[in-house]
Design an enzyme around this catalytic site. Structure first.
Site, short mmCIF file in Angstrom:
data_model
loop_
_atom_site.label_atom_id
_atom_site.label_comp_id
_atom_site.label_asym_id
_atom_site.label_seq_id
_atom_site.Cartn_x
_atom_site.Cartn_y
_atom_site.Cartn_z
N ARG A 144 -10.14 -11.55 1.82
CA ARG A 144 -10.98 -12.59 1.24
C ARG A 144 -10.29 -13.96 1.28
O ARG A 144 -10.95 -15.00 1.33
CB ARG A 144 -11.40 -12.20 -0.18
CG ARG A 144 -10.28 -12.06 -1.15
CD ARG A 144 -10.65 -11.27 -2.39
NE ARG A 144 -10.67 -9.83 -2.15
CZ ARG A 144 -10.99 -8.91 -3.05
NH1 ARG A 144 -11.34 -9.28 -4.28
NH2 ARG A 144 -10.97 -7.64 -2.76
N LYS A 160 0.84 -1.21 0.00
CA LYS A 160 0.00 0.00 0.00
C LYS A 160 0.87 1.25 0.00
O LYS A 160 2.04 1.19 0.37
CB LYS A 160 -0.88 0.03 1.27
CG LYS A 160 -2.01 -0.96 1.30
CD LYS A 160 -2.84 -0.78 2.57
CE LYS A 160 -3.94 -1.81 2.69
NZ LYS A 160 -4.99 -1.69 1.68
N1 BES Z 1 -8.04 -3.77 4.29
C1 BES Z 1 -8.24 -3.39 2.94
C2 BES Z 1 -9.56 -2.69 2.69
C3 BES Z 1 -9.76 -1.33 3.33
C4 BES Z 1 -9.53 -0.18 2.60
C5 BES Z 1 -10.21 -1.21 4.62
C6 BES Z 1 -9.73 1.06 3.16
C7 BES Z 1 -10.43 0.04 5.20
C8 BES Z 1 -10.19 1.18 4.46
C9 BES Z 1 -8.20 -4.63 2.04
O1 BES Z 1 -7.42 -5.68 2.49
C10 BES Z 1 -7.64 -4.17 0.73
O2 BES Z 1 -6.55 -3.71 0.73
N2 BES Z 1 -8.43 -4.30 -0.32
C11 BES Z 1 -8.03 -3.88 -1.61
C12 BES Z 1 -8.50 -4.90 -2.60
C13 BES Z 1 -7.97 -4.71 -3.98
C14 BES Z 1 -6.49 -4.99 -4.01
C15 BES Z 1 -8.70 -5.62 -4.91
C16 BES Z 1 -8.64 -2.52 -1.89
O3 BES Z 1 -9.79 -2.30 -1.50
O4 BES Z 1 -7.95 -1.67 -2.43
ZN ZN Z 2 -5.37 -5.51 1.93
#
Ligand code: BES
Ligand code: ZN
Ligand code: ZN
Length: 493
Positions: free
Chosen positions: A352, A278
């Site tokens: 997931r 991230k």
């Molecule tokens: N933990 C994150 C989702 C999240 C985003 C929670 C913002 C709280 C605030 C999750 O694990 C994630 O990173 N999801 C990705 C999925 C993508 C790579 C398909 C996302 O939402 O960007």
């Molecule tokens: Zn994530």
């Protein structure tokens, strides 16, 4: 904290602060109360109203110090807005705001006067207690100075009763249990990644289980290998901290062997994204990626305390998602507990993966239904913002059950679709399925992914990525504990 029902008149209550809601549209026959109050205040209320400084709009607060005709140290006038919008959720929020404003005043005894409204007394009493208890948690656990102080020792709910006293008292007890559990979830979500890792979460779960009489089983990595939980283990690889799989059991069904209700919570104690790292900005709040787990843990605590007459199992897959020389790579294929193979296109879609194995484990318990709760996708935040959580379901009946529970809890959800055609997005060239579905409809394709692992078990998926934290300008600060109240309502209805 003592929580008590005080029958009797508002003007004779002895306390440090008396909170009195005032409506924008006081009706004629209620004039009685405002007239009496105005008299007690020597006309101050009329004067205040005539200045335009006081409109009674929702959230407005005015503190009158030691009114001579009353027996309270402070009278807190609380703007309650329009009558018709004064529902249980409004009561909860308004009381939260009022208490937060005055809680550093060294108040030991706080009384809240119940103004008759469309909300029935027991429900209002529960909402008031929830509001006060939730206002007492500040979220500054690690401050050594300027820590917000909280002196409240006793809450009084003041009413001229129209319902059985026992019923109101029971509702207040329920409010206390559920709000304390919500605060527990908030406190745990607030724990930073260096303070709570998967083993720490399991340790905390064990303490709660011990204290409240839940059965607990914690699987370590060897046991998870044995159960072939390949998806959870794949996520955990990048961290030096080993994964944990926490199973909490509450046995409340009178008939003993009844099929359980299974609650599953995403427990990523820190989500860096893994090798699909991230950005620094989007990593800042990722200690809260365990919110689903904390909500399930807290709900299990409340369920045990309330002695809910159902068998309920809480499942928490707990991992830390970090990049390292051992981390899983984009493109890796892993074999999940269900036997389905998953192409991991993005290691940041880790939630997931761990839920896939947890749902598979849950399904094997042949439950009545399953609910999972997870900070799953940024896409859900884009879709619904910070007010409503995403709700997905493969079953009308449990979906309605959840929505009805949400009506009572005041936590808002919005149902999103699961059409079969969305499944196309997660087809993989080389494996059964891949863990990302492209740029569009990301909350939905994530839910479609989870659906693969629930079979025909009635199921709801709650995406709480947007509602886990109070935002600037909302009634409180920090984690919300969103979901605890709805889950507890749902399983005990
Ligand atoms: N933990 C994150 C989702 C999240 C985003 C929670 C913002 C709280 C605030 C999750 O694990 C994630 O990173 N999801 C990705 C999925 C993508 C790579 C398909 C996302 O939402 O960007
Ligand atoms: Zn994530
Ligand atoms: Zn995550």
């Amino acid at each position: 904290m003592k929580i008590r029902l005080a029958k009797g008149k508002w003007d004779s209550i002895e306390c440090d602060a008396l909170i009195v809601p005032l409506f924008e549209d006081e009706k004629k026959n209620e004039g009685e109360f405002t007239t009496a109050l105005d008299e007690k205040l020597g006309g101050l209320l009329s004067e205040l109203k005539s200045t335009e400084e006081w409109t009674s709009k929702a959230g407005q607060i005015s503190v009158i110090y030691r009114p001579s005709e009353l027996r309270t140290g402070r009278l807190i006038l609380l703007g309650a807005g329009k009558r018709k919008s004064y529902d249980a959720q409004a009561i909860r929020t308004l009381i939260m705001q009022a208490v937060r404003r005055v809680k550093s005043y060294n108040l030991k005894r706080v009384a809240v006067y119940y103004r008759r409204s469309q909300v029935e007394t027991a429900q209002a009493a529960q909402a008031v207690v929830e509001g006060v208890v939730m206002a007492t948690y500040s979220g500054d656990d690690y401050k050594t100075e300027d820590k917000s102080k909280n002196f409240i020792e006793e809450i009084l709910f003041v009413t001229e009763l129209d319902q059985g006293q026992a019923q109101v008292e029971e509702a207040m007890k329920r409010g206390e249990i559920v709000a304390q559990a919500t605060n527990l979830a908030r406190r745990l979500v607030n724990e930073p990644g260096n303070r709570i890792n998967p083993s720490g979460l399991a340790q905390t779960a064990a303490e709660i289980a011990e204290k409240f009489g839940l059965e607990i089983e914690v699987l370590g990595e060897p046991e998870m290998e044995e159960k072939q939980m390949g998806a959870i283990l794949a996520v955990a690889r990048g961290s030096d901290e080993p994964a944990r799989f926490i199973v909490l059991r509450h046995f409340g069904a009178p008939e003993g062997e009844a099929p359980p209700i299974v609650l599953v919570g995403k427990g990523v104690t820190f989500d860096s994204g893994g090798l699909s790292l991230k950005s620094p900005k989007s990593m800042e709040q990722m200690k809260s990626d365990k919110a689903g787990a904390c909500v399930v843990l807290a709900a299990m605590q409340a369920i045990a305390e309330l002695q809910v007459k159902k068998n309920i199992v809480g499942l928490i897959p707990a991992v830390e998602n970090l990049p390292s020389g051992r981390a899983q790579r984009p493109g890796d294929v892993v074999r999940s507990m269900s036997g389905k193979t998953i192409e991991v296109m993005n290691t940041d879609a880790e939630g997931r993966l761990i839920l896939a194995d947890a749902l598979c484990y849950g399904r094997q318990l042949q439950p009545e239904y399953m609910v999972d709760i997870a900070t799953l996708t940024g896409a859900c935040v884009i879709a619904l913002g910070h007010l409503r959580a995403g709700l997905f379901s493969n079953n009308e009946e449990v979906c309605q059950k959840l929505l009805q529970a949400s009506e009572r809890s005041g936590e808002k959800f919005w149902r999103l679709p699961l059409d079969e055609d969305y499944r196309r997005a997660i087809k993989s060239q080389i494996a059964d399925i891949k863990n990302v579905g492209g740029r569009w409809g990301g909350a939905i394709t994530a839910a479609k992914f989870l659906e693969e692992f629930v079979g025909d078990v009635p199921w709801c998926h709650l995406d709480i990525a947007g509602v886990g934290l109070f935002k600037e300008g909302q009634e409180l600060k920090g984690p919300t504990g969103f979901g605890v109240r709805t889950l507890v309502e749902m399983v005990s209805s």
